[in-house]
Design a protein around this motif. Structure first.
Motif, PDB file in Angstrom:
ATOM      1  N   PRO A  23      -0.572  -9.043  -2.028  1.00 10.48           N
ATOM      2  CA  PRO A  23      -0.896 -10.478  -2.019  1.00 10.48           C
ATOM      3  C   PRO A  23       0.312 -11.389  -2.214  1.00 10.48           C
ATOM      4  O   PRO A  23       0.417 -12.434  -1.570  1.00 10.48           O
ATOM      5  N   LYS A  24       1.251 -11.012  -3.088  1.00  7.40           N
ATOM      6  CA  LYS A  24       2.411 -11.865  -3.321  1.00  7.40           C
ATOM      7  C   LYS A  24       3.331 -11.911  -2.106  1.00  7.40           C
ATOM      8  O   LYS A  24       3.891 -12.960  -1.784  1.00  7.40           O
ATOM      9  N   PHE A  29       5.287 -14.916   2.513  1.00  6.19           N
ATOM     10  CA  PHE A  29       5.354 -14.971   3.969  1.00  6.19           C
ATOM     11  C   PHE A  29       4.857 -16.324   4.481  1.00  6.19           C
ATOM     12  O   PHE A  29       5.483 -16.934   5.363  1.00  6.19           O
ATOM     13  N   GLU A  30       3.756 -16.805   3.949  1.00  2.33           N
ATOM     14  CA  GLU A  30       3.226 -18.095   4.373  1.00  2.33           C
ATOM     15  C   GLU A  30       4.215 -19.214   4.081  1.00  2.33           C
ATOM     16  O   GLU A  30       4.410 -20.118   4.897  1.00  2.33           O
ATOM     17  N   LYS A  31       4.857 -19.150   2.921  1.00  2.00           N
ATOM     18  CA  LYS A  31       5.862 -20.159   2.570  1.00  2.00           C
ATOM     19  C   LYS A  31       7.080 -20.038   3.476  1.00  2.00           C
ATOM     20  O   LYS A  31       7.652 -21.047   3.923  1.00  2.00           O
ATOM     21  N   ALA A  32       7.478 -18.791   3.778  1.00  2.00           N
ATOM     22  CA  ALA A  32       8.671 -18.555   4.597  1.00  2.00           C
ATOM     23  C   ALA A  32       8.514 -19.093   6.012  1.00  2.00           C
ATOM     24  O   ALA A  32       9.500 -19.497   6.646  1.00  2.00           O
ATOM     25  N   ILE A  54       6.685  -6.721   3.927  1.00  2.00           N
ATOM     26  CA  ILE A  54       6.695  -6.762   2.474  1.00  2.00           C
ATOM     27  C   ILE A  54       8.017  -7.359   2.010  1.00  2.00           C
ATOM     28  O   ILE A  54       9.045  -7.206   2.669  1.00  2.00           O
ATOM     29  N   PHE A  55       7.983  -8.069   0.902  1.00  2.00           N
ATOM     30  CA  PHE A  55       9.182  -8.687   0.343  1.00  2.00           C
ATOM     31  C   PHE A  55       9.683  -7.816  -0.807  1.00  2.00           C
ATOM     32  O   PHE A  55       8.911  -7.445  -1.696  1.00  2.00           O
ATOM     33  N   PHE A  64      12.654   1.585  -3.769  1.00  2.00           N
ATOM     34  CA  PHE A  64      12.662   0.151  -4.033  1.00  2.00           C
ATOM     35  C   PHE A  64      11.296  -0.282  -4.528  1.00  2.00           C
ATOM     36  O   PHE A  64      10.307   0.462  -4.447  1.00  2.00           O
ATOM     37  N   VAL A  65      11.257  -1.500  -5.049  1.00  2.00           N
ATOM     38  CA  VAL A  65      10.029  -2.098  -5.574  1.00  2.00           C
ATOM     39  C   VAL A  65       9.807  -3.418  -4.854  1.00  2.00           C
ATOM     40  O   VAL A  65      10.757  -4.192  -4.655  1.00  2.00           O
ATOM     41  N   ASP A  66       8.565  -3.683  -4.448  1.00  2.00           N
ATOM     42  CA  ASP A  66       8.298  -4.964  -3.792  1.00  2.00           C
ATOM     43  C   ASP A  66       7.825  -5.994  -4.816  1.00  2.00           C
ATOM     44  O   ASP A  66       7.680  -5.697  -6.002  1.00  2.00           O
ATOM     45  N   VAL A  67       7.612  -7.223  -4.367  1.00  2.00           N
ATOM     46  CA  VAL A  67       7.277  -8.310  -5.279  1.00  2.00           C
ATOM     47  C   VAL A  67       5.903  -8.139  -5.913  1.00  2.00           C
ATOM     48  O   VAL A  67       5.591  -8.789  -6.918  1.00  2.00           O
TER      49      VAL A  67
END
Length: 449
Positions: A23-24, A29-32, A54-55, A64-67
């Motif tokens: 979800p984050k 993504f929507e903001k970007a 994914i960010f 790695f770890v996503d947001v």
């Protein structure tokens, strides 16, 4: 072999699973999208499967770890850029130390001679120059090849990839004519004006392409890696080398990806003797950099043809090329990360990964094949290993690939987005590899029903 209705059903499950788990990333993504076309900083990032990319919050070692807090075992590793593992300690220590001593001053640092000597030893080419990327290195050696030979054409391999070099975005049409490759954006001229395309592993086609005596250079990977792994047949590379010498064309070997076979890439492994060698990505531990090496005779020829007064206006180099920070990163990476000992371990795990995938493919009688290239391996949707780029491209199945990549992503594994390739880093563990094997087997079981 794959029921498409079943595949569509499975894809829908994974699409929903992705949205629930990220979800984050979705919010970012929507903001970007307000400030970046497609919501991504580079257009090709749109090709990742799922509703949006994914960010990433943090990447270290083999993962790695996503947001959203999801963790991943990374077998993509920046498509070779992080083959060293993310942020290797030796490299980031060198970068931290150099940051306080200057980033870019358009003058040599002490590390330049150390790094060039190390590359000379590894690849058996005595003289080196540095760039910002492997793409730049390829552009520069093409220019030098035209300068030295007085010829205009470049030979490339069908379905190759050498970065964003204009001359390389060509392919063969059904009649065997050189044309722009599909997706080629804004080509400055028709590609047959600059380029001649031949199939990999075809010496007769290479000879025919050279016979007009207008070829300045042959630019090629010693094994194809960007359309799936396509390995050279016995005698092919030495045959190309011989033809290049016979027709006075420069042979350029791009080792950017094929360094996965060992410290000196396939050039050292097979005793190749190119006129130029280009490389980037991994040698900086993920820090942007590139380099090209050359024979002493080539350097002599260049020096006789380039006047000091205009040496800065020839289209070679850039103000950020050979900056002190990138050289510090290369020195640490080459001396402490991309070592013989690490390569031995990486290659062993690469074979373990390939063995696990191959066993599963055979268990479910999927009719796919697995190719290996040192610390790199890939499965392809073909019953036997392709020997040309066209065969590799024709074996692709975008719908199936998108499902597999999304399913594996949801299961916590990242593989190269453009095909089914995995890369092993010095930090990758046996447990990482075996976890992938187990997840891959379960996915294949779901696919066949």
């Amino acid at each position: 072999m794959i029921d498409r209705t079943r595949l569509a059903t499975l894809r829908k499950i994974e699409d929903e699973r992705f949205i629930t788990s990220h979800p984050k990333s979705g919010e970012l993504f929507e903001k970007a999208k307000e400030s970046m076309p497609g919501g991504v900083p580079m257009s090709w990032m749109s090709k990742w499967p799922g509703a949006y990319p994914i960010f990433v919050e943090e990447a270290k070692g083999a993962g790695f770890v996503d947001v959203d807090g999801n963790t991943y075992i990374d077998f993509c590793l920046g498509d070779t850029g992080s083959m060293t593992g993310h942020s290797p300690e030796a490299t980031i220590t060198a970068i931290r130390e150099q940051v306080g001593r200057g980033l870019s001053v358009m003058l040599p640092s002490k590390d330049a001679a150390i790094v060039s000597a190390e590359l000379a030893t590894r690849f058996n080419l005595p003289l080196w120059q540095f760039t910002v990327s492997a793409t730049d290195a390829n552009r520069h050696v093409i220019r030098y090849s035209r300068l030295i030979t007085g010829k205009s054409k470049i030979i490339i391999i069908d379905r190759c990839y050498h970065g964003s070099v204009d001359e390389t975005f060509a392919t063969l049409d059904k009649k065997g004519k050189t044309v722009a490759r599909e997706g080629n954006i804004g080509a400055p001229v028709a590609l047959d004006q600059t380029t001649r395309v031949v199939a990999f592993n075809d010496l007769s086609a290479m000879k025919k392409a050279l016979e007009k005596d207008d070829v300045a250079a042959i630019l090629m990977e010693p094994a194809m890696t960007n359309v799936g792994i396509v390995l050279p047949q016995d005698g092919y590379l030495k045959g190309v080398e011989k033809l290049a010498n016979q027709y006075g064309a420069m042979l350029i070997v791009d080792e950017t990806h094929t360094i996965s076979v060992g410290p000196g890439g396939m050039t050292a492994e097979l005793g190749l003797e190119p006129d130029f060698l280009t490389i980037g990505k991994a040698i900086g531990g993920g820090f942007p950099t590139g380099a090209f090496g050359m024979k002493a005779s080539i350097a002599t020829a260049i020096s006789k043809l380039v006047e000091l007064e205009v040496i800065d206006t020839g289209g070679i180099g850039g103000t950020l090329a050979a900056n002190a920070l990138s050289l510090a990163a290369m020195k640490a990476t080459l001396s402490k990360v991309l070592t013989k000992e690490n390569f031995e371990r990486m290659i062993k795990l690469g074979n373990r990964w390939a063995d696990g995938v191959e066993k599963t493919i055979n268990k479910y009688q999927l009719g796919w094949t697995v190719n290996r290239l040192g610390a790199r391996a890939e499965y392809m949707f073909a019953a036997s290993a392709p020997i040309t780029g066209r065969q590799a491209a024709d074996s692709g199945d975008f719908e199936l690939e998108q499902f597999i990549h999304l399913r594996m992503l949801n299961d916590g594994f990242l593989i190269t987005p453009f095909h089914n390739m995995a890369l092993i880093s010095p930090d990758t563990t046996i447990a990482d590899v075996d976890s992938h094997t187990n997840a891959f087997e379960k996915m294949c079981g779901d696919l066949v029903g």
